[in-house]
Design an enzyme around this catalytic site. Sequence first.
Site, PDB file in Angstrom:
ATOM      1  N   ALA A  89       0.841  -1.201   0.000  1.00  0.00           N
ATOM      2  CA  ALA A  89       0.000   0.000   0.000  1.00  0.00           C
ATOM      3  C   ALA A  89       0.872   1.247   0.000  1.00  0.00           C
ATOM      4  O   ALA A  89       2.016   1.215   0.474  1.00  0.00           O
ATOM      5  CB  ALA A  89      -0.913  -0.007   1.222  1.00  0.00           C
ATOM      6  N   VAL A 111       2.581  -5.545   8.435  1.00  0.00           N
ATOM      7  CA  VAL A 111       2.626  -4.121   8.806  1.00  0.00           C
ATOM      8  C   VAL A 111       4.000  -3.563   8.451  1.00  0.00           C
ATOM      9  O   VAL A 111       5.023  -4.228   8.637  1.00  0.00           O
ATOM     10  CB  VAL A 111       2.330  -3.904  10.303  1.00  0.00           C
ATOM     11  CG1 VAL A 111       0.903  -4.287  10.625  1.00  0.00           C
ATOM     12  CG2 VAL A 111       3.309  -4.658  11.195  1.00  0.00           C
ATOM     13  N   LYS A 112       4.017  -2.341   7.935  1.00  0.00           N
ATOM     14  CA  LYS A 112       5.283  -1.670   7.648  1.00  0.00           C
ATOM     15  C   LYS A 112       5.787  -0.967   8.908  1.00  0.00           C
ATOM     16  O   LYS A 112       5.036  -0.241   9.561  1.00  0.00           O
ATOM     17  CB  LYS A 112       5.101  -0.616   6.552  1.00  0.00           C
ATOM     18  CG  LYS A 112       4.751  -1.158   5.188  1.00  0.00           C
ATOM     19  CD  LYS A 112       4.688   0.008   4.203  1.00  0.00           C
ATOM     20  CE  LYS A 112       4.102  -0.394   2.874  1.00  0.00           C
ATOM     21  NZ  LYS A 112       3.999   0.760   1.957  1.00  0.00           N
ATOM     22  N   ILE A 113       7.053  -1.172   9.211  1.00  0.00           N
ATOM     23  CA  ILE A 113       7.692  -0.472  10.322  1.00  0.00           C
ATOM     24  C   ILE A 113       9.049   0.034   9.833  1.00  0.00           C
ATOM     25  O   ILE A 113       9.881  -0.754   9.391  1.00  0.00           O
ATOM     26  CB  ILE A 113       7.899  -1.387  11.550  1.00  0.00           C
ATOM     27  CG1 ILE A 113       6.556  -1.915  12.051  1.00  0.00           C
ATOM     28  CG2 ILE A 113       8.628  -0.641  12.660  1.00  0.00           C
ATOM     29  CD1 ILE A 113       6.660  -2.853  13.250  1.00  0.00           C
TER      30      ILE A 113
END
Length: 369
Positions: free
Chosen positions: A45, A140-142
Amino acid sequence: MRGGTLRRLISEGVSPWLNGFHRGFLQSRRLAALTAQDGVRGAAAQPALLAAALSVDTAYHPQLDRLARDGVGVGEALRALQVQDVRRACDDLGRTYEASGRHEGHVSMDLDPRLAHDVDATVAEAASLVVAVARPNALVKIPATPEGLTAIRDCVGRGIGVHATEVYTAGRYREVVEAYCGGLEIARGAGRSLHAIASLASAPVHRIDTECDARLAELGTSAARGLRGETALALARLMYQEYDEQLGSTRWRRLAAAGARPQRLLWTVDGPHTADQAGYAARLVGWHTALALPLRALLAADRWETPRGDSLSGRQRDARRVLDEFERTGLRFEAVAGRLAAHGEKRSVRSWEALRGTVGTQLRLRAGR
């Protein structure tokens, strides 16, 4: 597949990813088609793309109308929009996810980047978003900030799949690997299935080359000109060496015996489509890696240069030579990487705030009808 280029890329162990999607694109089944017909194996995304789409993509209007009618706040509305898009993308990649034994078919989604330096808030936000999306192939992006490394470890320890972003040096990648392994050890101690935990670490190769090439162009020397377009490849080769060394370590063998899967390297290309973006498909070829490109670059795959085999393994001497020559020009790669990381963080915050602003505007327009 488009000209067979994506098929060749996949046969070399590289998974094509789509970098950015929006509601209308998903509802028209274009991601499903790219997955089934062209071999796209993942998607990321992009908040900036969502912000742009909200103003022009009518597919968002029914949900925005409901959210405005219910008096939902900006933060909650943004979450609802994000969740619906990511769920649909995960479903479109679900067959790939299952057919690959859950090794492929992931979708990575953004957390609020303003939390990047708050470990507890990042982990809480990640856990909440994963529950809301409720799809096993969501990550999840971190960002790989110092605090982000701790958050990566803690999320993996909870069984949350993580896409570590904004990796600009081999040293930082080593720290990401350490965080991933530490998280797996926590998960194993808690009795979690390690096989169910997926992770990627990504380097924004196009951004790295763009920044380094601009610095080299300012010097204007023949030595500097000879290095243009080489720095991201050099970094990728050093990161791939770290990947190889990780797989041979005693620590990793113990984790693998418990069911853990290696953290995949992902090379990301973003921004408006340019002719050189697709060139990374031929230049960055290594087993169990992925390459994320904007839609227009993927659609031009029939015009790509054909991949010619592994370009990463056993090339560490060449990589060090490039970075040594870069340093001899008077530039410092670590300093450039630091600026890129700082700019990347600011860019993410600006994109997120712009997205919140767009959501707020859309809610007000609909509430006033």
